[in-house]
Write an enzyme that holds these catalytic residues in place. Structure first.
Site, short mmCIF file in Angstrom:
data_model
loop_
_atom_site.label_atom_id
_atom_site.label_comp_id
_atom_site.label_asym_id
_atom_site.label_seq_id
_atom_site.Cartn_x
_atom_site.Cartn_y
_atom_site.Cartn_z
N GLY A 38 0.79 -1.23 0.00
CA GLY A 38 0.00 0.00 0.00
C GLY A 38 0.81 1.27 0.00
O GLY A 38 0.27 2.35 -0.22
N ASP A 67 15.46 9.21 -7.76
CA ASP A 67 16.21 8.86 -6.55
C ASP A 67 17.07 10.01 -6.06
O ASP A 67 17.80 9.87 -5.06
CB ASP A 67 17.05 7.59 -6.75
CG ASP A 67 18.04 7.71 -7.89
OD1 ASP A 67 17.80 8.50 -8.82
OD2 ASP A 67 19.05 6.99 -7.89
N HIS A 132 25.68 11.09 -17.80
CA HIS A 132 24.80 10.16 -17.10
C HIS A 132 23.64 9.87 -18.04
O HIS A 132 23.66 10.28 -19.20
CB HIS A 132 24.35 10.79 -15.77
CG HIS A 132 23.58 9.88 -14.87
ND1 HIS A 132 23.93 8.56 -14.65
CD2 HIS A 132 22.45 10.10 -14.14
CE1 HIS A 132 23.05 8.02 -13.82
NE2 HIS A 132 22.15 8.93 -13.50
N ASP A 186 30.03 7.38 -6.75
CA ASP A 186 28.97 6.46 -7.15
C ASP A 186 29.49 5.03 -7.18
O ASP A 186 30.51 4.73 -7.80
CB ASP A 186 28.49 6.91 -8.54
CG ASP A 186 27.42 6.01 -9.13
OD1 ASP A 186 26.90 5.14 -8.42
OD2 ASP A 186 27.10 6.20 -10.33
N HIS A 355 19.87 -1.02 -24.08
CA HIS A 355 20.04 -0.23 -22.86
C HIS A 355 21.50 -0.23 -22.46
O HIS A 355 22.19 -1.25 -22.58
CB HIS A 355 19.19 -0.81 -21.71
CG HIS A 355 19.43 -0.11 -20.40
ND1 HIS A 355 18.98 1.17 -20.16
CD2 HIS A 355 20.07 -0.50 -19.27
CE1 HIS A 355 19.34 1.53 -18.94
NE2 HIS A 355 20.00 0.54 -18.38
N GLY A 358 23.83 4.16 -16.86
CA GLY A 358 24.32 5.52 -16.69
C GLY A 358 25.38 5.62 -15.61
O GLY A 358 25.78 6.73 -15.24
N HIS A 359 25.85 4.46 -15.11
CA HIS A 359 26.78 4.46 -13.99
C HIS A 359 28.13 3.88 -14.40
O HIS A 359 28.23 3.00 -15.26
CB HIS A 359 26.20 3.65 -12.83
CG HIS A 359 24.91 4.18 -12.32
ND1 HIS A 359 24.84 5.15 -11.35
CD2 HIS A 359 23.62 3.89 -12.66
CE1 HIS A 359 23.56 5.43 -11.11
NE2 HIS A 359 22.81 4.68 -11.90
N HIS A 381 26.03 5.73 -2.78
CA HIS A 381 25.09 5.33 -3.84
C HIS A 381 25.24 3.85 -4.19
O HIS A 381 25.81 3.51 -5.23
CB HIS A 381 25.29 6.20 -5.09
CG HIS A 381 24.08 6.15 -6.01
ND1 HIS A 381 23.66 5.00 -6.63
CD2 HIS A 381 23.22 7.11 -6.41
CE1 HIS A 381 22.59 5.25 -7.37
NE2 HIS A 381 22.30 6.53 -7.25
#
Length: 546
Positions: A38, A67, A132, A186, A355, A358-359, A381
């Site tokens: 929920g 995020d 990124h 990161d 795909h 981005g890291h 991160h």
């Protein structure tokens, strides 16, 4: 003080404090976990900031992913202060504030990579261009009286980005030559060797797929991945297709990006979902939400024939251009399976380069470590295993163990000329958002929801005469999510008799003893149900005064 983003993917928020000045980097949210039924959203516990609201000099946002900005409306409503970020980042923040009515007067300050701002007496913050999976991403060089802290934000080293502006490695090198006190980097892809592929790889894959497609092309991706959307638009224009955007967030974010010229769709190429049937299938590209298998997203509703305007056909090519966020794997797999059942040509990451992350992977992280040459290092991160592996990577580059600190959410980390160490903690954790409720769902409520979702509910209703101090009606049994009443007459009658025996044993009912009566009835019914079925539904006795 990290308030989120450690030991988890999402909810990124870090507080920097020197003397009377506080600067906050990012205000992120995260998806609710499986044990949070929920719940719509999870944001950091910002109790410490509430207690120190007069010292907050500003919020600095590294980029516009959820995020990193998802908690902005909730925090800025209670703790307004100037916000700094690039054009797209603040356009997305502004859209969030607009969606949450009555959040006015927040000062949004647009900066560009290379800009330097001063916050309070203690902080001078320099914005550094990084690449990124969203436009406008920046790392931060936080200049303080005790040294420079470099916060990479989310990044990768992409020399051929879609916007043709690569990461500013020169700035990282210049900071390293002058001396960096602390590096926060990161850690998401630290387990992956080598380099992350360039976004241009996906562009080429799209061109190849567009060339082979015979019918409609439907591509699901994150709405915030403006560079990816631009690649799809470019391929669509090249192959003579119109572009249709589906999904509220996709439409809203694309509109915001178009208004500030971060997304360029040629005149006449964008059509409404209502106009799709006016064109041949091989003239249509649909860009939709749903790459994470969200039940109410555009792709999910199309796959299960629940979308009002679109339904998957066998002639369609469906491309899922994303990787599942940890925890979403089952949802994504469910949607892909359903898409395959429709007979469409389904392309996902395991089949083609649709795909790229981005890291940064290991070699890119090594580049940043080597250029900045930090005295101390703190991985951020990522889940704990990511933080641990990043610490080991730093050691492989020559850093000593005492120069590295693996933090926990809520830690107070003191760093200066003499070293880096944990010096206590501040209130931390998660605030759960459920509808318009903020923080009113806690551990007790979640436990009850989980109990109800797994075992169901049995309600025992009793009518009590106040004057006679006796139960004069019932007990009646109502079941929800436990058994189907019409097919469980014997079980229901047994539960009713168990409740009646508990009432008879109790005797007369004083109004002050109703709770005791309810407890006795609950225990009796629970024992009967467990002895009969070995199940433990939630038992809810209700006393009605007649």
């Amino acid at each position: 003080m990290p308030l989120g983003g450690l030991g988890e993917i999402g909810k990124n928020m870090t507080v920097f404090e020197y003397m009377d000045d506080i600067v906050v980097v990012d205000m992120g949210s995260m998806f609710p976990q499986d044990d949070m039924p929920g719940v719509d959203l999870v944001i950091p516990d910002y109790t410490y900031l509430e207690k120190n609201r007069d010292r907050i000099r500003g919020y600095v946002i590294t980029h516009g992913h959820e995020d990193h900005i998802g908690a902005a409306p909730y925090i800025l409503k209670n703790l307004p202060a100037p916000v700094y970020g690039t054009r797209l980042t603040l356009a997305l923040v502004a859209h969030k504030l607009k969606e949450h009515h009555h959040i006015d007067g927040v000062q949004l300050n647009v900066i560009a990579p290379g800009d330097v701002i001063e916050l309070g007496q203690s902080f001078k913050i320099e914005f550094i261009k990084v690449t990124h999976s969203i436009a406008g991403a920046c790392a931060l060089a936080i200049h303080t009286p005790v040294g420079v802290v470099v916060h990479t934000g989310d990044f990768k080293v992409d020399f051929t980005p879609v916007d043709d502006v690569p990461i500013d490695l020169n700035k990282f090198a210049a900071l390293g030559s002058k001396g960096v006190l602390l590096l926060l980097a990161d850690s998401t892809n630290v387990e992956r060797p080598g380099y992350t592929m360039s976004e241009k790889t996906v562009c080429q894959t799209f061109n190849n797929l567009f060339e082979r497609a015979q019918g409609r092309i439907i591509i699901a991706m994150f709405a915030s991945n403006i560079h990816r959307i631009q690649s799809v638009v470019d391929s669509s224009v090249r192959f003579g297709r119109k572009v249709c955007l589906v999904g509220r967030s996709m439409v809203n974010i694309a509109r915001a990006a178009t208004q500030i010229d971060e997304l360029r769709i040629p005149e006449g190429k964008l059509i409404s979902v209502d106009d799709i049937d006016r064109y041949e299938d091989n003239e249509i590209t649909v860009i939709t939400t749903g790459s994470q298998g969200e039940p109410m997203s555009g792709l999910s509703r199309m796959a299960f024939a629940e979308h009002r305007k679109l339904e998957i056909r066998q002639s369609d090519m469906v491309i899922v251009s994303a990787t599942p966020i940890p925890g979403n794997e089952k949802s994504v797999s469910r949607v892909i399976n359903q898409l395959v059942r429709t007979g469409a040509d389904v392309i996902y990451e395991a089949l083609a380069d649709v795909h790229v992350s981005g890291h940064a992977c290991q070699e890119e992280l090594k580049i940043i470590h080597t250029l900045t040459k930090p005295r101390y290092f703190m991985p951020v991160h990522g889940e704990y295993r990511h933080l641990y592996q990043h610490a080991r990577l730093a050691e492989s580059l020559g850093m000593r163990e005492e120069q590295i600190l693996i933090p926990e959410i809520g830690d107070i980390i003191e760093v200066g000329e003499t070293g880096i160490a944990t010096a206590g903690s501040v209130p931390s954790g998660s605030v759960l958002i459920d509808g318009l409720g903020i923080g009113d769902v806690g551990a007790v409520v979640l436990k009850d929801r989980k109990h109800l979702s797994e075992d169901g509910l049995l309600i025992v209703v009793m009518g009590v005469d106040h004057d006679q101090r006796a139960v004069v009606s019932g007990p009646d049994i109502i079941s929800r999510g436990f058994v189907y009443m019409r097919e469980a007459d014997e079980l229901v009658e047994g539960a009713r008799q168990a409740a009646r025996r508990a009432i008879d044993a109790f005797g007369s009912v004083d109004t002050t003893d109703w709770n005791h009566l309810k407890n006795d009835v609950r225990d009796a019914v629970q024992r009967y149900i467990f002895d009969t079925l070995k199940r433990n539904p939630m038992i809810l006795p209700i006393v009605v005064e007649i």
